[in-house]
Design an enzyme around this catalytic site. Structure first.
Site, PDB file in Angstrom:
ATOM      1  CE  LYS A  33      -4.154  -2.079   1.336  1.00 23.87           C
ATOM      2  NZ  LYS A  33      -3.457  -3.558   1.541  1.00 23.87           N
TER       3      LYS A  33
HETATM    4  C1  LIG Z   1      -4.130  -4.729   1.041  1.00 23.17           C
HETATM    5  C2  LIG Z   1      -3.528  -5.856   0.783  1.00 23.17           C
HETATM    6  C3  LIG Z   1      -3.696  -6.946  -0.160  1.00 23.17           C
HETATM    7  C4  LIG Z   1      -5.047  -7.159  -0.883  1.00 23.17           C
HETATM    8  O1  LIG Z   1      -4.878  -5.944  -2.103  1.00 23.17           O
HETATM    9  P1  LIG Z   1      -6.174  -5.295  -2.532  1.00 23.17           P
HETATM   10  O2  LIG Z   1      -5.764  -4.283  -3.313  1.00 23.17           O
HETATM   11  O3  LIG Z   1      -7.134  -5.054  -1.350  1.00 23.17           O
HETATM   12  O4  LIG Z   1      -6.885  -6.460  -3.308  1.00 23.17           O
HETATM   13  C5  LIG Z   1      -2.910  -7.920  -0.199  1.00 23.17           C
HETATM   14  N1  LIG Z   1      -1.890  -8.384   0.574  1.00 23.17           N
HETATM   15  C6  LIG Z   1      -1.607  -7.426   1.590  1.00 23.17           C
HETATM   16  C7  LIG Z   1      -0.250  -7.531   2.223  1.00 23.17           C
HETATM   17  C8  LIG Z   1      -2.288  -6.027   1.489  1.00 23.17           C
HETATM   18  O5  LIG Z   1      -1.751  -5.246   2.541  1.00 23.17           O
END
Ligand SMILES: *Cc1c(COP(=O)(O)O)cnc(C)c1O
Length: 462
Positions: free
Chosen positions: A111
């Site tokens: 993120k």
């Molecule tokens: C947020 C997240 C995901 C999922 O991603 P999306 O965009 O919500 O599908 C997968 N792995 C980790 C470590 C995350 O923080």
């Protein structure tokens, strides 16, 4: 570039308004009116480095909202705080399978790649308009720290993050509470994550409070986050010189994999996008059966993928419904009332053409972590392991490079990694003293009035 809502009845907006709006006011999500094509020089841009490629890829989406030199400076600054100059390094795993390490940012999860940019774009746009906002969010662990790191020390933003007291891991809590910035406020709520989310929703529903502190959110449906995620699809595919590549994406809210769809729509040679789910497999079931049906959420070793409904999936449904907003709104309304809905023939065809899906339970996740460690001496986190499992269970055509998106650093989930391998992953050096740093956090009861009082007193309004 103008943006339209997936539900067809909100006004079209330009980039700056979409950035600050988040959700459209018909309840839909914004998508670009049409997909631009990648510049013919996308591979050369990737060779010049991540920030150069990022500017090339994103420019058509932001053009008109800010000037090119400003955008270049913001992008360069956002990606200077990553651990490696490549920003998203690609490492070989086995055969045709590679890992794209999306976790080299400040909080060790993917993120950061989007939020480091979006925090800066937010601040820039607010400074231009002369306003300020309060970002209020709830976290079960991961997103809170990424938002805090993205918004810390920003002049026009205050950031208040609620987490459930005693229910986030110590690494996760400390990544939030040890941030020493005057505009960051951590609240431990005496309740569950659902209580925290309900408090945030109730605060947004309280119009007087919302206006007084200028509440806003930077959640995963924000278009600018999707936009920033398109870039690493381009930079990692570029390494293969224009050959089609397959991407495998550990999926929760569908934001990451939808960015892959966007990259393909812009002309990137993508063979397939593989959606990897844990036991919370609503998408895998929908892709295999043509029916999207709710089921309860079960906690797993990959908590960032423990979701009931993937909010960004609406964007794909809209695209595959011929961009018919009224039809998309009706389909989602049926889903909300009945708890399940059929995909249309066209949606099923689109999914079959561009996607595959696979699921992996906790036992499978631990087996993959162990196997990768035994065979390659490499530690992977549980979310990445779900992706590797999917890459193995639905392999691409021979010779097609398969890029698994590694979404978190193993040290972010040390218990699962240690359980699988016997090895406790170490935090990177810059975080090595995390457990000695002072924490700043206020504990509050699960009570809206208490939270609103705290926020009003904490933030700077003018
Ligand atoms: C947020 C997240 C995901 C999922 O991603 P999306 O965009 O919500 O599908 C997968 N792995 C980790 C470590 C995350 O923080």
């Amino acid at each position: 570039m103008r943006y339209v809502s997936t539900r067809g009845s909100a006004p079209t907006l330009g980039f700056a308004d979409v950035l600050l709006a988040g959700l459209a006011d018909d309840g839909g999500l914004y998508v670009p009116e049409s997909w631009p094509t990648l510049p013919p020089t996308w591979r050369e841009a990737a060779e010049r480095g991540y920030a150069a490629a990022a500017v090339e890829v994103m420019w058509p989406f932001v053009e008109g909202a800010l000037d090119r030199a400003t955008f270049e400076a913001i992008v360069a600054d956002a990606y200077a705080c990553f651990d490696t100059p490549e920003v998203v390094p690609l490492v070989p795993l086995d055969g045709d399978v590679y890992l794209a390490e999306l976790y080299r940012g400040p909080t060790l999860a993917f993120k950061d790649v989007a939020l480091q940019l979006v925090g800066r774009l937010f601040d820039h746009e607010l400074a231009r308009r002369g306003g300020r906002v309060t970002v209020l969010g709830a976290t079960s662990g991961d997103t809170g720290s990424a938002a805090i790191e993205a918004l810390r020390d920003r002049a026009a933003v205050d950031c208040v993050i609620l987490h459930p007291h005693g229910r986030v891991s110590e690494v996760q809590r400390r990544q939030m509470t040890t941030v020493d910035a005057p505009n960051v406020f951590n609240v431990a709520v005496e309740g569950t994550f659902d209580d925290c989310q309900d408090l945030v929703k109730a605060a947004f529903a309280d119009g007087a409070f919302r206006d007084a502190v200028h509440l806003t959110a930077v959640n995963s449906i924000n278009w600018a986050r999707v936009m920033a995620q398109i870039v690493y699809y381009v930079t990692t595919a570029a390494i293969f010189g224009g050959r089609p590549v397959r991407f495998v994406v550990p999926t929760g809210n569908f934001g990451n994999v939808y960015a892959g769809w966007g990259a393909r729509a812009m002309g990137l040679p993508v063979e397939r996008l593989v959606v990897a789910s844990n036991r919370n497999d609503i998408l895998t079931r929908a892709f295999h059966t043509g029916t999207m049906a709710l089921d309860g959420v079960v906690p797993t070793l990959s908590p960032s993928m423990d979701i009931q409904v993937s909010s960004n999936f609406e964007r794909l449904l809209f695209e595959l419904a011929g961009r018919d907003g009224a039809a998309t709104a009706a389909q989602l309304a049926r889903f909300r009332t009945a708890g399940s809905v059929e995909l249309t023939e066209a949606q099923r065809r689109g999914i079959d053409t561009h996607f595959e899906a696979a699921r992996c339970d906790d036992e499978g996740t631990l087996a993959v972590i162990r196997d990768v460690h035994d065979r390659h001496g490499l530690l992977v986190d549980p979310h990445t392991a779900v992706g590797i499992a999917a890459a193995r269970s639905v392999p691409g055509p021979a010779g097609t490079p398969t890029i698994v998106l590694a979404t978190a650093h193993p040290a972010k989930f040390p218990d699962a990694v240690e359980r699988a391998t016997g090895v406790r992953p170490a935090l990177p050096d810059r975080l090595a003293d995390l457990f000695e740093r002072p924490e700043r956090c206020t504990t509050l009861p699960n009570d809206l009035a208490a939270v609103e009082r705290f926020v009003s007193a904490a933030v700077r309004t003018n």
